[in-house]
Design a protein around this motif. Structure first.
Motif, mmCIF file in Angstrom:
data_model
loop_
_atom_site.group_PDB
_atom_site.id
_atom_site.type_symbol
_atom_site.label_atom_id
_atom_site.label_comp_id
_atom_site.label_asym_id
_atom_site.label_seq_id
_atom_site.Cartn_x
_atom_site.Cartn_y
_atom_site.Cartn_z
ATOM 1 N N GLN A 29 -6.136 3.530 -3.718
ATOM 2 C CA GLN A 29 -6.096 2.480 -3.113
ATOM 3 C C GLN A 29 -6.497 1.053 -3.893
ATOM 4 N N LEU A 30 -5.683 0.055 -3.704
ATOM 5 C CA LEU A 30 -6.000 -1.419 -4.241
ATOM 6 C C LEU A 30 -6.264 -2.305 -3.447
ATOM 7 N N SER A 31 -7.475 -3.066 -3.311
ATOM 8 C CA SER A 31 -7.566 -4.144 -2.526
ATOM 9 C C SER A 31 -8.446 -5.322 -3.343
ATOM 10 N N VAL A 32 -8.259 -6.438 -2.898
ATOM 11 C CA VAL A 32 -8.918 -7.652 -3.210
ATOM 12 C C VAL A 32 -10.218 -7.933 -2.656
ATOM 13 N N SER A 33 -10.365 -7.054 -1.549
ATOM 14 C CA SER A 33 -11.821 -7.100 -0.761
ATOM 15 C C SER A 33 -12.473 -6.079 -0.942
ATOM 16 N N SER A 34 -13.745 -5.887 -0.340
ATOM 17 C CA SER A 34 -14.363 -4.643 -0.411
ATOM 18 C C SER A 34 -14.198 -3.787 0.748
ATOM 19 N N SER A 35 -13.235 -4.113 1.737
ATOM 20 C CA SER A 35 -12.804 -3.325 2.980
ATOM 21 C C SER A 35 -11.947 -1.894 2.252
ATOM 22 N N GLN A 36 -12.001 -0.789 3.008
ATOM 23 C CA GLN A 36 -11.351 0.262 2.562
ATOM 24 C C GLN A 36 -10.169 0.688 3.738
ATOM 25 N N ALA A 37 -9.221 1.292 3.081
ATOM 26 C CA ALA A 37 -8.166 1.615 4.077
ATOM 27 C C ALA A 37 -8.498 2.974 4.954
ATOM 28 N N LYS A 38 -8.248 3.239 5.969
ATOM 29 C CA LYS A 38 -8.636 4.300 6.777
ATOM 30 C C LYS A 38 -7.457 4.951 7.340
ATOM 31 N N LEU A 39 -7.504 6.457 7.167
ATOM 32 C CA LEU A 39 -6.410 7.043 7.802
ATOM 33 C C LEU A 39 -6.922 8.370 8.691
ATOM 34 N N THR A 40 -6.642 7.991 9.971
ATOM 35 C CA THR A 40 -7.206 8.855 11.062
ATOM 36 C C THR A 40 -6.090 9.286 12.199
ATOM 37 N N ASP A 41 -6.111 10.267 12.141
ATOM 38 C CA ASP A 41 -5.088 10.931 13.425
ATOM 39 C C ASP A 41 -3.672 10.202 13.379
ATOM 40 N N GLY A 42 -3.023 10.313 12.181
ATOM 41 C CA GLY A 42 -1.800 9.960 11.893
ATOM 42 C C GLY A 42 -1.574 8.512 11.812
ATOM 43 N N LYS A 43 -2.830 7.554 11.819
ATOM 44 C CA LYS A 43 -2.639 6.049 11.864
ATOM 45 C C LYS A 43 -3.334 5.504 10.610
ATOM 46 N N LEU A 44 -2.835 4.537 9.950
ATOM 47 C CA LEU A 44 -3.489 4.190 8.993
ATOM 48 C C LEU A 44 -3.992 2.693 9.039
ATOM 49 N N THR A 45 -5.033 2.215 8.892
ATOM 50 C CA THR A 45 -5.564 0.974 8.970
ATOM 51 C C THR A 45 -5.731 0.468 7.390
ATOM 52 N N ILE A 46 -4.979 -0.693 7.091
ATOM 53 C CA ILE A 46 -5.102 -1.265 5.566
ATOM 54 C C ILE A 46 -5.484 -2.697 5.529
#
Length: 56
Positions: A29-46
């Motif tokens: 993953q590549l992000s301009v912030s310190s937040s990270q993507a999360k993948l849980t139960d078939g749902k992606l938060t980016i």
């Protein structure tokens, strides 16, 4: 391989992944912030301005 981009400048996006992508894992993953993507139960938060690569 599946690549997902979030071009929003202010908000995280949560999406339910299609069946063809369920079972994949975040490999990079590549992000301009310190937040990270999360993948849980078939749902992606980016986070805003981020790119995520998913692979089986």
């Amino acid at each position: 391989m599946t690549i997902i981009n979030n071009f929003s400048d202010t908000e995280n996006v949560t999406m339910k992944l299609p069946k063809s992508v369920v079972g994949t894992k975040i490999t990079d993953q590549l992000s301009v912030s310190s937040s990270q993507a999360k993948l849980t139960d078939g749902k992606l938060t980016i986070p805003a301005y981020s790119t995520v690569i998913l692979k089986k």
